[in-house]
Motif scaffolding. Structure first.
Motif, PDB file in Angstrom:
ATOM      1  N   ALA A  82       0.935  -1.257   0.017  1.00  0.00           N
ATOM      2  CA  ALA A  82      -0.314  -0.327  -0.182  1.00  0.00           C
ATOM      3  C   ALA A  82       0.566   1.563  -0.093  1.00  0.00           C
ATOM      4  N   LEU A  83       2.109   0.870   0.855  1.00  0.00           N
ATOM      5  CA  LEU A  83       2.750   2.236   0.756  1.00  0.00           C
ATOM      6  C   LEU A  83       3.289   2.791  -0.279  1.00  0.00           C
ATOM      7  N   LEU A 134      -5.844  11.134   4.324  1.00  0.00           N
ATOM      8  CA  LEU A 134      -6.858  10.338   4.602  1.00  0.00           C
ATOM      9  C   LEU A 134      -5.704   9.250   4.303  1.00  0.00           C
ATOM     10  N   GLN A 135      -5.194   9.163   3.238  1.00  0.00           N
ATOM     11  CA  GLN A 135      -4.274   7.676   2.992  1.00  0.00           C
ATOM     12  C   GLN A 135      -3.172   8.015   3.988  1.00  0.00           C
ATOM     13  N   GLN A 136      -2.624   8.563   4.909  1.00  0.00           N
ATOM     14  CA  GLN A 136      -1.077   8.650   5.600  1.00  0.00           C
ATOM     15  C   GLN A 136      -1.661   8.394   6.757  1.00  0.00           C
ATOM     16  N   LYS A 137      -3.633   8.765   7.211  1.00  0.00           N
ATOM     17  CA  LYS A 137      -3.737   7.861   8.374  1.00  0.00           C
ATOM     18  C   LYS A 137      -3.507   7.282   8.020  1.00  0.00           C
ATOM     19  N   LYS A 138      -4.224   6.228   7.208  1.00  0.00           N
ATOM     20  CA  LYS A 138      -4.525   4.842   6.686  1.00  0.00           C
ATOM     21  C   LYS A 138      -2.543   4.226   7.314  1.00  0.00           C
ATOM     22  N   LEU A 139      -1.631   4.409   6.533  1.00  0.00           N
ATOM     23  CA  LEU A 139      -0.396   4.607   6.332  1.00  0.00           C
ATOM     24  C   LEU A 139       0.238   4.405   7.481  1.00  0.00           C
ATOM     25  N   ALA A 140      -0.376   5.732   8.307  1.00  0.00           N
ATOM     26  CA  ALA A 140       1.165   5.401   9.805  1.00  0.00           C
ATOM     27  C   ALA A 140       0.128   5.043  10.534  1.00  0.00           C
ATOM     28  N   GLU A 141      -1.534   4.437  10.872  1.00  0.00           N
ATOM     29  CA  GLU A 141      -2.098   3.614  12.091  1.00  0.00           C
ATOM     30  C   GLU A 141      -1.584   2.788  11.561  1.00  0.00           C
ATOM     31  N   GLN A 152      -7.795  -0.999   0.709  1.00  0.00           N
ATOM     32  CA  GLN A 152      -9.042   0.357   0.612  1.00  0.00           C
ATOM     33  C   GLN A 152      -8.085   1.387  -0.585  1.00  0.00           C
ATOM     34  N   ILE A 153      -6.635   1.122  -0.083  1.00  0.00           N
ATOM     35  CA  ILE A 153      -5.412   2.137  -0.231  1.00  0.00           C
ATOM     36  C   ILE A 153      -5.218   2.210  -2.094  1.00  0.00           C
ATOM     37  N   LEU A 154      -6.050   0.725  -2.505  1.00  0.00           N
ATOM     38  CA  LEU A 154      -5.510  -0.262  -3.513  1.00  0.00           C
ATOM     39  C   LEU A 154      -6.704   0.907  -4.755  1.00  0.00           C
ATOM     40  N   GLY A 155      -7.315   0.966  -4.582  1.00  0.00           N
ATOM     41  CA  GLY A 155      -8.672   1.173  -4.783  1.00  0.00           C
ATOM     42  C   GLY A 155      -9.811   0.056  -5.781  1.00  0.00           C
ATOM     43  N   ALA A 156      -9.821  -0.174  -7.105  1.00  0.00           N
ATOM     44  CA  ALA A 156     -10.068  -1.182  -7.523  1.00  0.00           C
ATOM     45  C   ALA A 156      -9.045  -1.962  -8.043  1.00  0.00           C
ATOM     46  N   MET A 157      -7.854  -2.156  -7.821  1.00  0.00           N
ATOM     47  CA  MET A 157      -7.136  -2.713  -8.080  1.00  0.00           C
ATOM     48  C   MET A 157      -6.287  -3.862  -7.036  1.00  0.00           C
ATOM     49  N   GLY A 158      -7.653  -3.326  -5.851  1.00  0.00           N
ATOM     50  CA  GLY A 158      -6.749  -3.559  -4.363  1.00  0.00           C
ATOM     51  C   GLY A 158      -7.980  -4.936  -4.765  1.00  0.00           C
TER      52      GLY A 158
END
Ligand code: TGC
Ligand code: FAD
Length: 394
Positions: free
Chosen positions: A271-272, A290-297, A346-352
């Motif tokens: 994801a990073l 919003l994406q940084q929050k996910k990655l930081a957590e 979720q970070i990868l969107g549809a590719m995920g």
């Protein structure tokens, strides 16, 4: 499907490598390289086809992933618990099913034979299990008794130099390909005992379980015993009662605590990288709060779990870790990993949702891992009982 290139870089936010010995790092390196070379390129296709890559059994044996803490005289690795944990972390970084194969073989089949078996049983079974010449499985769960194995119905009756085993086990990892099954059943007094059931014993069958959306690259099956004649020489002489199977689970749950963080590390790393490459609204999505929050957590939870696992490994090495500490680590790691896999997806969107990336496969695997070896609720109740002294099960 094209083979995926494995770009994994391991996160180590708190310099945990400083806590490891050179031997630990070498072991981790060799399993990591194996996963990059032999697992990552093929595992997605096996998972999509719901097929078990049988070739990994011999490979894992050659690599020393079966019974790493079992003494070398029986074919084990004679290694410590941190080494074992690191191996499980790296294998599950590839796929939970691969780690499952190693967990079951080492902790649920080789460990009970070593700890509860006779010298003859150790000599007959352990070396072949260590090399992967034989694959084993562990039968505790039954169709009507999962979290409550003490109510199991499988049973055996004395018949001279052998016993007659009847009953059925369900949801058994490795069952369809196993030569050897460690089976827990009740004797005529109602005490749980362990028996080694061998593939060619008459009346023993292992139907495959189909239709799983999770752990698809691992083979799951039933164990059916229809008046199976098991020689008394195949019964474990050195344990009686539920503490036999539960003692094995403590070892395997420890491995899962490390393993699931391996899957989480893979999802975080993927994801990073994706967040820095994928652009929307004119900039990399990793630049949005919003994406940084996910990655930081994610990295915070991974780091906390890595520290917990390492400390638990030290306690295991000292022989003072409690089963309740293992339950806490298993539960925490499964929860952390489940959440991280979902956020990565979720970070990868549809590719995920595609097999181009590992995250959806890991995410679906977590639904098994958070359920087996004691569900999330069961481990919470174990902690609850430990801290209050009050038993919520009875
Ligand atoms: P309880 O009365 O609490 O305990 C019975 C005896 O066992 C001892 N004990 C343990 N010993 C070692 N390690 C542990 N973790 C232990 N937990 C308990 C206990 O001291 C007692 O000994 P003694 O000497 O007094 O007889 O038993 P209970 O019937 O009340 O059950 C407690 C409970 C619910 C915690 C237990 O049954 C449990 O853990 N249930 C969950 C079942 C489970 O985890 N099944 C896993 C099946 S195997 C699997 O999922 C493999 S997946 C593999 C893969 O693919 O990776
Ligand atoms: P149940 O026990 O029926 O639980 C259903 C729900 O009720 C769960 O949410 C549970 O948390 C909750 N619950 C149960 N009791 C309580 C309570 N007292 N208080 C509150 N909530 C409660 N087993 C083996 O023996 N060997 C294996 O190799 C093996 N491999 C597996 C592989 C896979 C892919 C899977 C999915 C399972 C495997 N299992 C294996 C079985 C696994 O250990 C069981 O699924 C697990 O122990 C839960 O049992 P159950 O599914 O019967 O759920």
């Amino acid at each position: 499907m094209a083979a995926r290139t494995d770009l994994f870089t391991s996160p180590d936010y708190f310099n945990l490598d400083d806590l490891l010995t050179e031997e630990h790092k070498l072991i981790r390196e060799s399993v990591r390289n194996y996963v990059k070379k032999e697992i990552s390129p093929i595992i997605e296709e096996y998972a999509q086809k719901a097929e078990f890559p049988q070739q990994i059994v011999k490979q894992l044996g050659d690599l020393g992933c079966f019974g790493p803490t079992i003494p070398t005289e029986y074919g084990g690795g004679g290694l410590d618990y941190i080494s074992y944990g690191l191996m499980m972390q790296e294998l599950e970084r590839g796929d939970s099913g691969v780690r499952s194969t190693a967990s079951v073989q080492g902790s649920l089949v080789m460990f009970p034979i070593f700890a509860y078996g006779s010298e003859e049983q150790r000599k007959k079974f352990l070396p072949k299990l260590a090399t992967g010449e034989w694959l084993g499985c562990f039968g505790l769960t039954e169709p009507n008794y999962g979290s409550d194995p003490s109510s199991m119905l499988s049973n055996f009756k004395d018949a001279g130099d052998h016993v007659i085993l009847n009953g059925a086990k369900m949801w058994i990892s490795n069952a369809p390909f196993s030569q050897v099954a460690v089976v827990w059943a009740k004797n005529e007094e109602g005490d749980v005992q362990g028996l080694i059931v061998e593939r060619d014993m008459k009346g023993f069958s292992t139907p495959t379980t189909h239709g799983k959306w999770s752990l698809r690259a691992s083979a799951t099956g039933e164990l059916v015993f229809d008046n199976v004649k098991v020689p008394k020489a195949n019964i474990f002489p050195n344990v009686k009662g539920l503490k036999g199977p539960l003692g094995c689970l403590t070892k395997a749950r420890y491995g899962i605590a490390w393993g699931t963080i391996g899957a989480a590390m893979d999802c975080y790393d993927t994801a990073l990288r994706y967040s820095k490459e994928r652009e929307q609204f004119g900039k990399p999505i990793g630049g949005f709060q919003l994406q940084q929050k996910k990655l930081a957590e994610m990295i915070t939870e991974i780091t906390k779990a890595q520290l917990l696992n390492w400390r638990l490994g030290v306690l295991m090495n000292e022989g003072i870790a409690t089963p309740q500490q293992v339950s806490m680590a298993k539960r925490n790691a499964c929860e952390v990993a489940t959440n991280i896999c979902r956020d990565a997806r979720q970070i990868l969107g549809a590719m995920g949702i595609t097999g181009e990336y590992s995250v959806m496969r890991h995410m679906m695997n977590m639904e098994s891992v958070i359920t087996y070896e004691g569900t999330h609720d069961i481990h919470l109740l174990i902690t609850g009982m430990d801290v209050t002294g009050l038993n919520a099960f009875k």
